[in-house]
Design a protein around this motif. Sequence first.
Motif, short mmCIF file in Angstrom:
data_model
loop_
_atom_site.label_atom_id
_atom_site.label_comp_id
_atom_site.label_asym_id
_atom_site.label_seq_id
_atom_site.Cartn_x
_atom_site.Cartn_y
_atom_site.Cartn_z
N LYS C 58 0.83 -1.20 0.00
CA LYS C 58 0.00 0.00 0.00
C LYS C 58 0.87 1.25 0.00
O LYS C 58 0.62 2.19 -0.75
CB LYS C 58 -0.91 -0.03 1.22
N LEU C 125 -1.76 1.49 -8.65
CA LEU C 125 -3.11 0.98 -8.39
C LEU C 125 -3.09 -0.51 -8.13
O LEU C 125 -3.75 -1.00 -7.21
CB LEU C 125 -4.02 1.29 -9.59
N TYR C 128 -1.76 -1.25 -4.67
CA TYR C 128 -2.63 -0.93 -3.55
C TYR C 128 -3.84 -1.86 -3.53
O TYR C 128 -4.23 -2.39 -2.49
CB TYR C 128 -3.10 0.54 -3.63
N ILE C 129 -4.45 -2.05 -4.69
CA ILE C 129 -5.79 -2.64 -4.71
C ILE C 129 -5.79 -4.17 -4.84
O ILE C 129 -6.58 -4.85 -4.19
CB ILE C 129 -6.63 -2.00 -5.84
N GLN C 133 -8.20 -6.77 -2.99
CA GLN C 133 -9.31 -7.39 -3.70
C GLN C 133 -9.30 -8.91 -3.61
O GLN C 133 -10.35 -9.54 -3.67
CB GLN C 133 -9.29 -6.97 -5.18
N THR C 233 -8.85 -7.19 -10.76
CA THR C 233 -7.77 -8.16 -10.58
C THR C 233 -7.55 -8.94 -11.87
O THR C 233 -6.42 -9.24 -12.24
CB THR C 233 -8.11 -9.10 -9.41
N GLU C 304 -15.22 -2.40 -12.76
CA GLU C 304 -15.62 -2.25 -11.35
C GLU C 304 -16.53 -1.04 -11.19
O GLU C 304 -17.57 -1.11 -10.55
CB GLU C 304 -14.37 -2.02 -10.48
N TRP C 443 -11.03 4.96 -5.68
CA TRP C 443 -10.40 4.34 -4.52
C TRP C 443 -9.78 5.33 -3.55
O TRP C 443 -9.18 4.92 -2.57
CB TRP C 443 -9.35 3.32 -4.98
N LYS C 446 -10.46 4.78 -0.09
CA LYS C 446 -9.73 3.62 0.43
C LYS C 446 -8.31 4.02 0.84
O LYS C 446 -7.80 3.61 1.87
CB LYS C 446 -9.71 2.53 -0.65
N GLU C 545 -12.03 -5.21 -1.40
CA GLU C 545 -11.17 -4.16 -0.83
C GLU C 545 -11.95 -3.26 0.11
O GLU C 545 -11.38 -2.60 0.98
CB GLU C 545 -10.48 -3.35 -1.93
N TRP C 546 -13.29 -3.22 -0.02
CA TRP C 546 -14.09 -2.35 0.85
C TRP C 546 -14.47 -3.07 2.14
O TRP C 546 -15.11 -2.47 3.00
CB TRP C 546 -15.34 -1.89 0.10
N SER C 550 -10.65 1.84 6.07
CA SER C 550 -10.05 2.77 5.11
C SER C 550 -9.31 3.84 5.90
O SER C 550 -9.95 4.53 6.66
CB SER C 550 -11.09 3.47 4.26
#
Lengths: 197, 230, 696
Positions: C58, C125, C128-129, C133, C233, C304, C443, C446, C545-546, C550
């Motif tokens: 991250k 991205l 981080y994601i 995910q 992803t 997404e 995001w 996030k 991811e949610w 956050s």
Amino acid sequence: MVNEQTPTHHQAEADDRALFGFWIYLMTDLLMFSVLFAVYAVLHDNTDGGKTGKELFDLNLALTGTIILLVSSFTCGVGMIAARAGRKNQVLTWFGLTFILGLSFLALEFNEFSILIREGHTIQSNAFLSSFFALVGTHGLHIIAGLLWIAVTLGYIVKRGLNSNMVRKLAMLSLFWHFLDIVWIFIFTIVYLRAFV
Amino acid sequence: MKDSSANDSKKPIKEHGTTSSYVAGFVLSLIFTIIPYYLVINHKFSTSALISTIISFGIAQMIVQVVFFLHLGRGPKPFYNIVFFFATVGLIVVVIGGSVFIMNNLHYNMTPSEASKHLAEKEAIYQVEGTLTGACQKILANHVVTISGGKVTPHHTDARLCDTLTFINQDSRVSIITFGPHPRHETYSGESELTVKKGKNKTITLNQSGMYQYHDHLDPTIAGDFIVTK
Amino acid sequence: MKEFLLGKINMDSLPHEWFTFGGSLAFIGLGLFLVIVITRLKRWNWLWKEWITTVDPKKIGIMYFLVSGFMLVRGGLETLMIWLQQSFSVDKSHGFLTADHFQQIFTAHGNIMVFFVAMGFIFGLINYIVPLQIGARDLASPFLNTLGFWLFAAGAIMVSMFFLLGGQYAATGWLAVAPLSGKEFSPGVGVDYWIWSLQISGIGTTLGAINFVMTILKMRAPGMSLGKMPLFTWGAFCSMIMAVAVFPLLTATLFLMFFDRYLGAHFFTTVGGGDPMMYTNLIWMWGHPEVYILMLPCFGIFSEVVSTFSRKPIASYKSNVLGMIGVSTFALSVWLHHFFTMGAGADVNAFFGVMTMIIAIPTSALVFNWIATMYKGRINFSTPMLWFLGFIAVFSIGGMSGVLLAIPPADFQLHNSLFLVAHFHSMVIGGVLFGVFCGISYWFPKFTGLRLNERIGRYAFWFWTIGFCLSFIPMYILGLMGATRRLDHYDSSTGWRPLFIVMLVGGIVIAVGLALQIVQIIATFIQKNHLRDTTGDPWNARSLEWATASPPPFYNFTTIPEVSSIDAFWEMKHNGIPETKYQDIHIPKNTAAGFYISCFAFLVGFAFVWEIVWLAVVSIIGIIVVFIFRGFNDEPEYILTAREVQDLEEARTKKHLERTKLANDDDTEDMGVIDFIKIVISFAKDIVVNKRWRKW
């Protein structure tokens, strides 16, 4: 499995991932070689008036090198079996043998290069020799890296003993070494044998 | 870093070789090295056959090593590494095959002196700014070479500059005429090869003097020569 | 002796032109400013421990954003310089740039935008994601990831080094076509800087990509089969697979070019049997898939966003995945369309032309899929959705012009014209950059726990989109009128000038858009209580991811979620979120090895640019030594006990409650640009009037 405690599930997974990652790395390396092979395939006739492969190469020497590398691949494999069985001394012997064989292969290649260069056939001579030196030289560099790796790993094994971490390192090392053998087979076929057809 | 419930089904199974598998692999590899070497040293086949044979042996040996030394396919499932290996092999075929395909085609069309000569001949341009291009201004005579029954008649042709030479193919298969003694491939009058389909003919203008050999690329025993004098 | 120590460096290498002076001043000034600020705030230790040696994807993602954002501004300035020159260099006037300098600018613009902006944002991205995910705690090899990032950073510095030393960048176009880039025609160090900045960052990309392939294949949460993976992803996965497949080709090609220049080899030279077209062939074998490497994660982002903001599952998950796989497969066999005019025969051109057109099929399947997802959805037109809609418009225009260019006879007319330039900018700006902006605005909550300022975000979007149309629609027209790319001077009788001026105006509008985005982020932090996202799920989103806090804790998830459907988090929200179970967590230790190796790699590149042999040797040995020490390090991880996790979680919950209270008390509105200017002025006044600066 190994002389220390059995690796936990977490570590087994990490090992599996590391080997898989290394496998992907080997594939990328193979793709790099494919560029060198493609360049050789396209440029090998462009001697610019210089000597051709048939006049420059010594096929018997190349065959000797091939067999040496093949034997080293075999000793490396047997060493790996010893490593999985946790037999430290056998590991040292077999991988030591691999090291010596690798070194003699390198000496052979070095000898070939130095004769060529002494006779004025260098990477600067023409496109054919440029692609030859790039392809075979890159393989040689990989062999040097492999030898260094063997030496360091064996040094650590002598110092720290044969733990599971070392077995994983050896497994990667042996993958690398077999892989170099496979690349060499194609160099032997496409560069050396092809020149004498 | 995944917790352990994730992969319980993926128990590591026997993925490592035994000494016997290494011995088998080693012996097979040795055989697959020596055979092509022997074939090449003794020139057992014709050039193209020999090249495809040694490359096949190379591939066979790769398979042997992958199976016996790298133990591909004996690790834990799923076999991502096998997928990656085959994808890589496919990609290598694209990289090398694609390069050779493209560059050969380019050379065929674009080697500068040959391309301009070819063009000059086709377009009947005899001179550019006072310099002769080598194209013929007037055709003098025509010579005929017939390919039938795997033979060329006449085997030898005498001609003068700016004559033409026609290849007639009466065999039951296509004939690809290339110039130079086998296995060399040279160009003549901007042509690197002439594809003469069965029952058809092709004509070239003899605009380069000297002695030239030609042969059928598909069957080098079909060969002949011609002498062009000024 | 001097030559041994310093190689080719001499007095002439020091800056002596206005732009190298300016660049060097900016370079050194920025460096000094950072050093002073960090020293003043006594943050060196923090910087080293929290950022430079971090293995947390991250944080690495954030660092990618910072580098890329900075490079975006630099690349943008170059754009304005190019358009300024083209607007004024007509007839007798030759503009403010020399031809050589102009060439260096468009070369640097291309390299920076593709390698250090687009690649950086995409990697940021993904870093981080993707782990969030797929419900992973970290990456398969955290070390490789740091190494990848720091090599990328080293490449970014290398691409700017010429300001300080050398004074010239490559003047060869962004792919340095042979034989122009050979020693014979480009004797300076510019091309060497080009080679090594791409080489270093390219190797970083390969390593990063290997790592993500491993991570996605081997570290997904339990229950998440490949068929249940979120679409971002999937996009990232296809993209990383392609990176693994083609970046080695770039590495090898660059090495061959290096051998040509440094060792005098004859791969791509015009003499000695070399073949310059082989270079074109090899570089595009990498170069074409590269565009798709950038594009595929953006397809994922759009998938997404469109499903979240339409409150619907994606119309057809399977065809979306197949579309992405199809694009990445076909992309590997179309490279020749970049050089139809090279002189190959009709059969070769026809083959690659047809392959290129086939790619349009999976791509349009994706586009229709997104449109079908919006159909009958309850669409929420927030900024991420706006970026998506902008993308659809621009990308379709660009895609259509691409199909046109895929026809070899048409390409013979349009090759190297501004039409081509307009086409690929439609794809790269409309597709990749809009995708990145869409992703970042989606995001951002996030990343920071704050929603982005929506009001200024809308302004920024409209400035970007209108500016884009103003710049690139005239460019299509100019291309059809016969204007070639890379023009630094032309005759007014061509009638091109008005359109070039429109392009410049468009460029300025885009620049305002970019400035507004920076303002937007600052404004968001000013109003942080108001914009605090207290729910942790501001968009009512669907993927994992949610499901965590956050910004997420460094171990991502306290409990690894179990997955049973494609929209895992949506499912969780409807079936009840499972109870938190605290457990021991393996955490990778920080490592400086990636940083050290990248420093040495930078030195290797620098040494080869200036032919300083000893430095190259020393640095290579340095790399090997660090590798050995890192490779044989037995303890790269430590264990965070369940107890410690629980303490951390409770502390976080407490803080969260405080913040929620503050947020609930705050009833301000999103500030506009004028409010922002007012705040900045009063802040500046405060500093001057109350003599705040004395404290520093």
